[in-house]
Write a protein that holds these residues in place. Structure first.
Motif, short mmCIF file in Angstrom:
data_model
loop_
_atom_site.label_atom_id
_atom_site.label_comp_id
_atom_site.label_asym_id
_atom_site.label_seq_id
_atom_site.Cartn_x
_atom_site.Cartn_y
_atom_site.Cartn_z
N GLU A 154 0.81 -1.22 0.00
CA GLU A 154 0.00 0.00 0.00
C GLU A 154 0.83 1.26 0.00
OE1 GLU A 154 -2.78 0.08 3.12
OE2 GLU A 154 -3.57 -1.91 2.73
N SER A 192 1.64 -4.37 -7.91
CA SER A 192 0.51 -5.04 -8.55
C SER A 192 0.40 -6.43 -7.97
CB SER A 192 0.72 -5.13 -10.05
OG SER A 192 1.78 -6.04 -10.31
N TYR A 193 -0.71 -7.08 -8.23
CA TYR A 193 -0.87 -8.39 -7.62
C TYR A 193 0.09 -9.41 -8.24
CZ TYR A 193 -3.84 -10.26 -11.41
OH TYR A 193 -4.32 -10.71 -12.61
N PHE A 198 -4.76 -5.27 -0.57
CA PHE A 198 -4.89 -4.08 -1.41
C PHE A 198 -5.01 -4.36 -2.91
CE2 PHE A 198 -3.16 -0.43 -3.72
CZ PHE A 198 -4.11 0.49 -3.36
N ARG A 218 -8.07 -6.22 -4.07
CA ARG A 218 -9.36 -5.62 -3.83
C ARG A 218 -9.71 -4.61 -4.91
NH1 ARG A 218 -11.11 -3.27 2.00
NH2 ARG A 218 -13.32 -3.49 1.66
N GLN A 219 -8.70 -3.94 -5.44
CA GLN A 219 -8.96 -2.91 -6.42
C GLN A 219 -9.10 -3.55 -7.79
OE1 GLN A 219 -9.29 -0.31 -4.81
NE2 GLN A 219 -8.03 -0.66 -3.01
N ASP A 220 -10.24 -3.32 -8.40
CA ASP A 220 -10.30 -3.60 -9.82
C ASP A 220 -9.99 -5.06 -10.16
OD1 ASP A 220 -10.89 -2.39 -12.17
OD2 ASP A 220 -8.81 -2.12 -12.79
N GLN A 251 -7.63 -5.82 5.40
CA GLN A 251 -8.56 -4.70 5.57
C GLN A 251 -9.93 -5.23 5.95
OE1 GLN A 251 -8.40 -2.80 1.76
NE2 GLN A 251 -6.37 -1.97 2.14
N LYS A 284 -2.54 6.09 -6.40
CA LYS A 284 -1.48 5.68 -5.47
C LYS A 284 -0.18 5.41 -6.21
CE LYS A 284 -1.87 3.29 -1.69
NZ LYS A 284 -2.28 3.34 -0.28
N HIS A 303 -9.17 2.81 3.65
CA HIS A 303 -7.98 1.97 3.78
C HIS A 303 -6.87 2.47 2.86
CE1 HIS A 303 -8.87 -1.29 6.45
NE2 HIS A 303 -10.01 -1.55 5.87
#
Lengths: 347, 372
Positions: free
Chosen positions: A150, A203-204, A234, A237-239, A273, B239, B297
């Motif tokens: 993050e 990135s993942y 993080f 979870r995004q996109d 989270q 970010k 978060h």
């Protein structure tokens, strides 16, 4: 015993089967040149297949004797002994250590979740520092890997916590020195920062790659005793559209991390989270990433606000009873809630 | 790195060819498959797949730094050790020097509390020359709510930094460094983000302000609910923008009133929940940030601006380094300024609540309406 179970490529497996090699026994009696002729591959490849086959059959063949099954296994009694004597990573909060059975346990994956601003990253940094408490002070004397997904790792804050930790250590060893005339080299906060290996994943894919790579990295840095992943959530979870893929990737990652804990005897701490979940007509808070993810971790700790106090609650653990304990975040790091008891917990 | 081409990774030639033949070109695709799937797909043995995956992982994974190197690097290479001072002394001390580079800082508060005022002040600070303590760079100001006032900007500049702004041509130069964008929809915003990424590299941009993030989403969806997903992509993009260009990013967020049912607790807190519900009958003034928990978060620092019985406070609600402090502030012709620099340390949940009571709305500056 079937040839179908051999870890070889699909086409080779097909060739073996169509040439009539269905059992490992039939393979073991074949010579490389026979095999090469029968399944129309080069002799080199045939040797390779035979090597894999004999390796597999050795594993299978030993099924009969109890001792061989036990390769890598331990009796419960040995495990108990080991667990009792393995040092845990203190959280610097006595109450929290108590409900955790002495601190964060090595050899286990612990998940810590909570609302924004509750102190997850703080706890993560604290653990990265505390793992370095020397062995003669009751610590692990290890190093830490900090994976930041993050960008919330603040090096200034790590320095503050490290400074406080060094003060506590020297205070503690000053008291010890009356008994042992050992003059310890004074630790410097910079040494602590030097022993935190920081990775920033963007990135993942990088996250997965890093988890794959950790095994090699830790083999090279054997002193690493804790891996902190802040946060596991993080990038996932995004996109992220394909939920089935997400579950699978997360599951794979959790397995690899669990393997690391066992292989290198280290602790893995995953920060998670929270999300809101609609159940029985009302919204409830729950840790993110869904139900199948919640099976992946050995221990689960939830940080929450109880009125005006920060508390930690053991949500899931095979060995600890569910309990909650207050803690506070001070300028020196995570400490007991009661301001009177500020000393770091040693031993 | 994630989309790096497998051909460039230095794998053995034969296996690279197989990957190409199966149309697997990026590390992302490889790492999304299990080893078994790869065996099936590539038609090679387990040992080869394992070593290929290990090799790809090693190439893709980010470099390792020790925390010490990280700190030394920042101290050496960045102005003010990577912080934008807000010139609010107490706040700067609490945040170890100001708003840090490379992360998101959020300002949240009710309408008219002074979020935009704070943003204007910050954009001036970033554009000031270095010998005046600024960052000497340009500023990109994404003004979603059309609240940016150039007149007010100059006024704050004139009053706060008279020595610079009364120099001939300086006001023009300072204001000239602030680039205002006014996207009218989320899709326009998305587009401009891509352009910003390019211009961050070309120009000396030292600060990015988005005022406000919430307006973008609220404008799009007609009914509120837990809005989590529409901004998912934007969050990670912004970010990463902050991260790779190492600039501070300021975003503002609006508030909405808490829906009674949405008072969120964990399931194990269910019992205590029932008790507390009765004695807290003061939901009328209870506000929460408009963007949901997922957004919360994502921000590294959250500053809450609120008003309690006529006094405005700025609170450090979420920060990796600051204790939970509250500073009283006021808005004058100089912009935002703190009434004292010590701050009150708050305990518990108080730090993240947002109240809006008895705020004296009619705040006149030179006989003009107040600035939102």
């Amino acid at each position: 015993m079937e040839v179908g179970r051999l870890p070889i490529s699909t086409s080779r497996r097909g060739k073996l089967l169509s040439a009539g090699y269905t059992t490992l026994a039939s393979l073991c009696s074949a010579s490389p040149s026979d095999l090469a002729r029968d399944i129309e591959v080069s002799e080199g490849e045939a040797i390779e297949i035979l090597k894999i086959a004999s390796h597999t059959s050795r594993l299978d063949g030993s099924n009969g004797s109890l001792a061989a099954v036990n390769v890598g296994a331990q009796t419960a009694w040995d495990m108990l002994h080991e667990e009792e004597f393995s040092a845990r990573i203190t959280t610097s909060c006595l109450d929290l250590d108590n409900i955790l059975g002495g601190g964060i346990s090595p050899k286990e994956v612990t998940e810590i979740g909570g609302v924004p601003g509750i102190g997850k990253t703080q706890l993560g940094i604290q653990l990265a520092v505390n793992v370095q408490i020397p062995i003669h002070c009751g610590g692990l004397g290890g190093k830490a890997v900090y994976i930041d997904t993050e960008g919330s790792f603040m090096v200034e804050r790590a320095l503050q916590i490290a400074e406080a930790c060094v003060e506590d250590i020297s205070e503690y060893s000053a008291r010890l020195r009356k008994d042992f005339q050992v003059d310890q080299v004074k630790m410097h906060p910079n040494n602590i920062l030097e022993n935190i290996f920081y990775f920033r994943t963007c990135s993942y894919t990088e996250q997965i790659a890093l988890v794959n790579y950790l095994e090699k990295f830790i083999t090279e840095h054997k002193e690493v005793k804790v891996v902190i992943l802040d946060s596991v959530t993080f990038h996932f979870r995004q996109d992220f559209g394909d939920m089935a893929l997400r579950t699978r990737l997360l599951g794979g990652m959790a397995l690899k991390l669990m393997k690391l804990t066992k292989k290198f005897n280290l602790a893995v701490v995953l920060l998670n989270q929270v999300t809101t979940k609609h159940t029985e007509g009302s919204f409830q808070l729950t840790l993110a990433l869904g139900d199948s993810w919640s099976h992946s971790c050995t221990n689960r700790v939830i940080l929450y606000w109880n009125g005006n106090e920060r508390c930690a609650y053991i949500d899931k653990s095979p060995s600890l009873k569910s309990a909650s304990a207050p803690y506070s975040v001070t300028s020196r790091g995570i400490r007991n809630s009661a301001s009177s008891c500020k000393r770091i917990k040693m031993m | 790195m994630a989309n790096k081409d497998i051909n460039q990774m230095g794998l053995p030639k034969w296996i690279t060819n197989i990957f190409t033949a199966r149309n697997i070109t990026t590390a992302k695709e490889v790492l999304s498959l299990t080893e078994f799937q790869l065996m099936e797909l590539l038609d090679v043995g387990l040992a080869d797949v394992t070593s290929a995956v290990a090799h790809i992982s090693e190439v893709v994974c980010p470099p390792c730094q020790t925390a010490l190197l990280l700190m030394e690097h920042r101290v050496r290479n960045e102005n003010l050790a990577g912080h934008l001072p807000t010139r609010l002394k107490g706040l700067d001390e609490a945040l170890c020097g100001g708003l840090p580079f490379g992360v998101l800082t959020e300002l949240v508060g009710p309408a008219g509390i002074g979020k935009t005022q704070f943003c204007l002040k910050l954009s001036l600070l970033a554009s000031l020359p270095e010998n005046y303590g600024g960052l000497d760079g340009s500023v990109i100001y994404i003004d979603v709510e059309s609240k940016f006032s150039s007149k007010r900007l100059i006024e704050i500049g004139m009053k706060s930094f008279p020595e610079i702004f009364h120099m001939k041509g300086m006001a023009k130069e300072m204001a000239g460094r602030i680039l205002v964008l006014r996207p009218s929809s989320l899709s326009e915003f998305t587009e401009s983000l891509h352009e910003i990424k390019v211009s961050l590299l070309q120009h000396q941009v030292k600060l990015l302000i988005i005022d406000s993030m919430a307006a973008l989403v609220l404008g799009e969806s007609d009914y509120g609910g837990p809005r989590q997903h529409p901004l998912g992509w934007h969050v990670s993009f912004i970010k990463s923008l902050a991260e790779f260009s190492r600039i501070p990013v300021i975003v503002t967020n609006q508030v909405r009133s808490q829906i009674r049912d949405a008072v969120c607790k964990y399931s194990f807190q269910a019992q205590s929940c029932a008790e507390t519900k009765d004695d807290t009958a003061r939901y009328d003034s209870h506000l929460v940030a408009a963007l949901g928990i997922n957004w919360a978060h994502a921000v590294t620092i959250r500053l809450v601006l609120e008003a309690t019985s006529g006094q405005r406070y700025i609170k450090v609600a979420k920060s990796p380094m600051s204790p939970p402090l509250a500073f009283p502030f006021c808005i004058t012709s100089l912009g935002i300024s703190l009434l004292n620099d010590d701050g009150v340390e708050l305990t518990g949940l108080e730090i993240s609540t947002i109240t809006c009571q008895g705020q004296n709305d009619v705040l006149n500056i030179d006989g003009e309406r107040l600035w939102g």
